[in-house]
Design an enzyme around this catalytic site. Structure first.
Site, short mmCIF file in Angstrom:
data_model
loop_
_atom_site.label_atom_id
_atom_site.label_comp_id
_atom_site.label_asym_id
_atom_site.label_seq_id
_atom_site.Cartn_x
_atom_site.Cartn_y
_atom_site.Cartn_z
N GLU A 147 8.78 3.44 14.35
CA GLU A 147 9.53 3.82 13.15
C GLU A 147 9.48 5.33 12.97
OE1 GLU A 147 9.24 -0.13 10.36
OE2 GLU A 147 7.70 1.40 10.06
N ASN A 190 0.80 -1.23 0.00
CA ASN A 190 0.00 0.00 0.00
C ASN A 190 0.84 1.28 0.00
OD1 ASN A 190 0.78 -0.62 2.64
ND2 ASN A 190 -1.05 0.30 3.55
N CYS A 243 -3.01 1.47 6.86
CA CYS A 243 -3.14 0.86 8.19
C CYS A 243 -3.67 1.84 9.22
CB CYS A 243 -1.80 0.29 8.64
SG CYS A 243 -0.46 1.48 8.55
N GLU A 254 4.90 -3.57 12.42
CA GLU A 254 3.83 -2.60 12.29
C GLU A 254 2.69 -3.33 11.61
OE1 GLU A 254 1.21 -0.55 10.62
OE2 GLU A 254 2.78 0.27 9.32
#
Length: 531
Positions: free
Chosen positions: A511, A201, A336, A302
């Site tokens: 991150e 994505n 997400c 993640e």
């Protein structure tokens, strides 16, 4: 982690710049066995006019473009047309890439931070110079509107810029103990080879967010991009090579969906890989975590989200609607951190739903990502569309009302209408499963306590959003939401300067930001005696 001593020789001399890789040039849709090394494998730019200089099909290992014994097709999700045949790497190629990264690590870790910083900065500059061509590659293989793809490339490049600066700020500590003749030192050292497994994505940003931190820390990487979008990862390899990133520091091994499991397992179980970083589904993350447990690797994950978007009675409706559009429909709902559930307080519910529906009809345009004015491209594949259909059908069968949208779009099998549902209840699939598509279900609530309880009633916690003009309520809800990131009166929260990550089953670690580089460093305590 001093893994260099596991091999008899870990010296990795600087190699001369590798020869150019195979460009994507004979006819589009070509198939069959991989050509011999003497035959460049390429494809026409296609309708998008893709840059032949950045389109690569081979794996990139040890500073060289290497074909594989087999290839797999990459398709345009908007039209279904084949964009090209890409090297289908397997376990042998994965192990070779790890070995190349390991040998490069033994040299790269000793490169001065200033030099690593300069190389990352050069890579960043090349991304900015080539941002339009890189964006076209994203739109071609991912489907997102070109304007969104251009924004992703800038966002991606900024991670390289950010971590180029952080490379020079890896500081240790001196600790004064109770013993007069001793001093304690704390050093931060690169962990080693990092296996980087990324989703489709955000095929560029999810790489640079991880790789920028890893290289800044002194680690080397093996990237396994998503099978739907490998061309972006390979384009980044071309620019890394041009930037002078040494051979073996950045490696890319694309593979088909059929080989994904075995390649992922090979990377996660290789004894020369002490670090794994993965972005993707919670189910896959659990599998990789299991693989990593056998050799106690350091893992960053993640994973999935189920973001709530709460609109309280005190909210500014216009601001909430604008935030809802931005949060829900970016990349057609395929992020997400996209809102998955809208919780709207009773007093403001009807006006919010009315204005949200009007804004959707006015602002959202479904189309091919290359067409001017398109805001909603295709979903990545038909399976994704089927999931949205399933969630809509389930909700309607249980009493939900379709306010707008609700079905596949006439443009093609991978397109779905932006959809708004009202009268949604907590027993519906869309209330407890991540849709990952252009579906906005609205749940009505009465009290703040009820909203927070509904928002937290899930085993994941990546992002959460809420709109309120009550300062006391803002503090209460921000602290009570069980998520890693909160947007208060804001629908877009991602930034290179800020930590990205979740709680519960949404992942491990962070991150981006100054914290992101810590994921690739080990602390070493040195006791210096006899003073």
């Amino acid at each position: 982690m001093a893994i260099c001593f596991r091999l008899r020789s870990c010296g990795a001399p600087r190699l001369r710049p590798p020869p150019p890789g195979r460009l994507l040039c004979p006819r589009a849709g070509a198939s069959g066995p991989a050509p011999s090394p003497a035959q460049p494998r390429c494809y026409a730019g296609g309708p998008a006019g893709l840059s032949a200089a950045l389109l690569r099909t081979d794996s990139f290992v040890g500073g060289r473009w290497l074909p594989a014994a087999a290839t797999f097709p990459v398709h345009d999700p908007a039209s279904g047309a084949a964009l090209g045949m890409v090297a289908d790497c397997g376990v042998p190629e994965a192990r070779a890439a790890v070995r190349a990264a390991y040998e490069a690590f033994c040299t790269w870790r000793a490169v001065p931070a200033k030099e690593r910083s300069s190389l990352l900065r050069k890579w960043y500059e090349l991304m900015i110079q080539n941002k339009d061509d890189l964006a076209k590659i994203i739109t071609a293989e991912n489907g997102k509107p070109l304007k969104e793809a251009q924004s992703e490339i800038v966002y991606s490049a900024l991670f390289l810029e950010w971590f180029s600066e952080e490379a020079r700020r890896i500081y240790g500590d001196i600790i004064y103990t109770s013993a007069k003749d001793k001093r304690a030192l704390v050093l931060k050292q690169p962990i080693g080879v990092a296996a980087i497994i990324t989703p489709w994505n955000f095929p560029s940003a999810m790489i640079t967010r991880k790789v920028g931190a890893a290289l800044a820390a002194g680690c080397t990487v093996v990237v396994k991009p998503a099978e739907d979008t490998p061309l972006s990862a390979l384009a980044l390899a071309e620019l890394a090579n041009q930037a002078g990133i040494p051979p073996g520091v950045y490696n890319v091994i694309p593979c088909s969906r059929k080989k994904t499991k075995e390649v992922g397992e090979a990377l996660c179980t290789d004894p020369l890989v002490p670090k794994i970083s993965f972005t993707g589904s919670t189910a896959t993350g659990k599998i990789l975590l299991h693989y990593a447990a056998n050799s106690v690797k350091k893992v960053s994950l993640e994973l999935g989200g189920h973001a709530p978007f709460i609109v309280f009675d005190s909210a500014n409706v216009d601001q909430a609607v604008a935030g809802a559009l931005a949060s829900k429909f970016r990349n057609s709902g395929q992020t997400c951190v996209c809102t998955n559930r809208f919780l709207v307080q009773r007093g403001i519910h009807d006006s919010f739903v009315k204005e949200f529906a009007a804004a959707m009809k006015k602002s959202l345009r479904v189309g091919n990502g290359f067409e001017e004015g398109t805001t909603q491209g295709p979903l990545i594949n038909e399976k994704a569309v089927e999931k949205v259909e399933k969630h809509v059908s389930d909700a309607v069968s249980k009493g939900a009302t379709v306010v707008t949208g609700g079905k596949r779009h006439q443009l093609g099998k991978n397109f779905f209408e932006p959809t708004l549902l009202s009268n949604v209840t907590q027993d519906m699939l869309c209330s407890h499963e991540e849709t990952f598509g252009p579906l906005a279900p609205v749940i009505k609530f009465d009290t703040e306590e009820e909203a927070v309880a509904i928002a937290n009633a899930t085993d994941v916690g990546l992002a959460g959003y809420f709109y309120s003009q009550d300062p006391a309520q803002i503090w209460r809800v921000a602290e009570q939401l069980e998520v890693g990131m909160v947007g208060v009166n804001e629908g877009l929260i991602s930034s290179v300067e800020c930590p990205f990550g979740g709680v519960k089953q949404s992942g491990l670690g962070r991150e981006g930001s100054k914290y992101g580089i810590d994921e690739y460093l080990e602390l070493k305590y040195v006791c210096f005696g006899g003073l």
